[in-house]
Design a protein around this motif. Structure first.
Motif, PDB file in Angstrom:
ATOM      1  N   UNK A 269      20.749  18.236 -10.187  1.00  0.00           N
ATOM      2  CA  UNK A 269      20.230  18.641  -8.883  1.00  0.00           C
ATOM      3  C   UNK A 269      21.014  19.761  -8.237  1.00  0.00           C
ATOM      4  N   UNK A 270      21.867  20.438  -8.993  1.00  0.00           N
ATOM      5  CA  UNK A 270      22.636  21.537  -8.418  1.00  0.00           C
ATOM      6  C   UNK A 270      23.570  21.083  -7.318  1.00  0.00           C
ATOM      7  N   UNK A 271      24.128  19.863  -7.470  1.00  0.00           N
ATOM      8  CA  UNK A 271      25.061  19.330  -6.495  1.00  0.00           C
ATOM      9  C   UNK A 271      24.464  18.289  -5.582  1.00  0.00           C
ATOM     10  N   UNK A 272      23.168  18.016  -5.722  1.00  0.00           N
ATOM     11  CA  UNK A 272      22.497  17.048  -4.855  1.00  0.00           C
ATOM     12  C   UNK A 272      21.846  15.962  -5.688  1.00  0.00           C
ATOM     13  N   UNK A 273      21.938  14.713  -5.197  1.00  0.00           N
ATOM     14  CA  UNK A 273      21.279  13.600  -5.863  1.00  0.00           C
ATOM     15  C   UNK A 273      20.799  12.615  -4.817  1.00  0.00           C
ATOM     16  N   UNK A 274      19.553  12.185  -4.951  1.00  0.00           N
ATOM     17  CA  UNK A 274      18.979  11.193  -4.047  1.00  0.00           C
ATOM     18  C   UNK A 274      19.148  11.605  -2.586  1.00  0.00           C
ATOM     19  N   UNK A 275      18.880  12.881  -2.326  1.00  0.00           N
ATOM     20  CA  UNK A 275      18.937  13.486  -0.987  1.00  0.00           C
ATOM     21  C   UNK A 275      20.347  13.564  -0.411  1.00  0.00           C
TER      22      UNK A 275
END
Length: 381
Positions: A269-275
């Motif tokens: 996620x490019x540094x993001x997961x599950x918001x």
């Protein structure tokens, strides 16, 4: 396909393993064998993940770069005065007293990229390697036998560098130095720093330097092939139950399949997961990019390049190689890889400690399978 692969490996002598690979929408998971005699392996089994904790450490460091706690080009002596005046071996395989002064300071970037000079080299007969393995416990994680961080760093400061800072690549020790630095810079234990920066935000509640009460019943034995067959080298109630004396950023973490999939999902996620954003996209791109080109003849890299916390494939040197693939293998029988071109994540967690390259076979076959199409059905956690 993956379940069949694991069952074949168990039939051929692997005690047990949990594995998964998948693309951004589907995941194939397999579980086979035992985590202890008479105790079946399960998806939530806790493993000693060894060197595949290095990407977690690197991500934590980059969080603190983004926060301004540390800068990539800051001299490490700001937090580690013990390393203010390192000496450098004239010959990395030569005697430890034949040294010259370092021509530049060791920086945080050097620790991140393993170019600081303090670390393991390919010549295992060198005096440097004997000192690293003996004085700094740079073999399998030894959470109770390794000295406390301040004493460990004092020992490290007495060991010369294999090369001038920024002018070579050496394995492993830079991660432990980085762990001590992050603990001092952020003000806490390394476990607390990891939890604040990465583990907590991602919900990686089964990743720690010791087995919590919730993890303890799911931790299996660590085993190794011996003359008489499989030997237990660390039982489930062994070295990872008491509070650790030294929290090794290089290889001292425990974790589970689903926790590592969450970490892989963050990279995807490019540094993001599950918001939840853990890192900026630029930091993830830097982490998974080539920071150090392949080092000809290096036994650890085996033709790959190095990013931050993991290797980066640059060609198809092996059946499992995919240009751009980022990740690493752990000596406890583990592997974690991220494929930026497809978003695929591959995780292998085994009970068999690797005694040498000949025991990489099962992991190699798994990673080769992971380069193909992922199975369908199960979503990322």
């Amino acid at each position: 396909m993956l379940q069949e692969l694991l069952e074949r490996e168990v039939a051929q002598g692997l005690p047990g393993a949990v594995a998964a690979f998948g693309d951004p929408t589907d995941l194939e998971v397999a579980v086979a064998g035992e985590r202890a005699p008479g105790v079946a392996m399960s998806r939530d089994t806790v493993f000693r993940i060894a060197s595949i904790g290095k990407p977690i450490l690197a991500a934590t460091a980059l969080v603190h770069v983004e926060r301004g706690t540390v800068g990539l080009d800051d001299p490490v002596s700001r937090w580690l005065p013990e390393l203010a005046e390192p000496r450098v071996l004239r010959d990395s395989s030569g005697p430890l007293d034949d040294t010259v002064p370092a021509v530049r300071p060791i920086t945080v970037r050097h620790l991140m990229s393993f170019t600081g000079g303090l670390g393991m080299i390919s010549d295992f007969s060198a005096p440097l390697m004997a000192s690293l393995l003996g004085d700094l416990h740079q073999g399998p994680a030894d959470p109770l036998g390794t000295p406390p961080p301040d004493e460990w760093l004092a020992r490290a400061a007495r060991i010369p560098l294999a090369h001038q800072p920024g002018e070579g690549w050496t394995y492993n020790t830079g991660a432990d130095v980085l762990g001590v630095l992050l603990a001092r810079a952020a003000g806490g234990t390394l476990g607390e720093v990891l939890d604040d920066a990465v583990l907590g935000p991602l919900g990686m509640s089964d990743t720690a330097f010791r087995a919590t009460d919730a993890m303890r019943s799911r931790l299996g034995d660590a085993v190794m092939n011996g003359p008489g067959g499989l030997e237990v080298v660390d039982p489930a109630d062994g070295a990872f139950v008491p509070p650790p004396v030294f929290e090794s950023g290089a290889g001292g973490l425990l974790s589970t399949l689903d926790d590592l999939l969450r970490f892989g999902g963050m990279l995807r996620g490019g540094g993001e997961f599950d918001s939840v954003r853990v890192l900026g996209a630029e930091s993830v791109a830097a982490m998974t990019a080539v920071q150090v080109p392949p080092q000809p003849g290096d036994v650890f890299l085996d033709g790959a390049a190095w990013g931050y916390g993991g290797a980066v494939d640059v060609d198809r040197a092996h059946p499992w190689s995919v240009p751009g693939r980022y990740g690493w293998v752990g000596g406890s029988g583990t592997a974690l890889y991220f494929y930026p071109d497809t978003g695929r994540v591959a995780v292998w967690l085994g009970q068999l400690q690797l005694a040498g390259p000949s025991e990489f076979g099962a992991i190699g076959r798994f990673l080769t399978a992971a380069t193909g199409e992922a199975g369908a059905g199960t979503k990322y956690p």
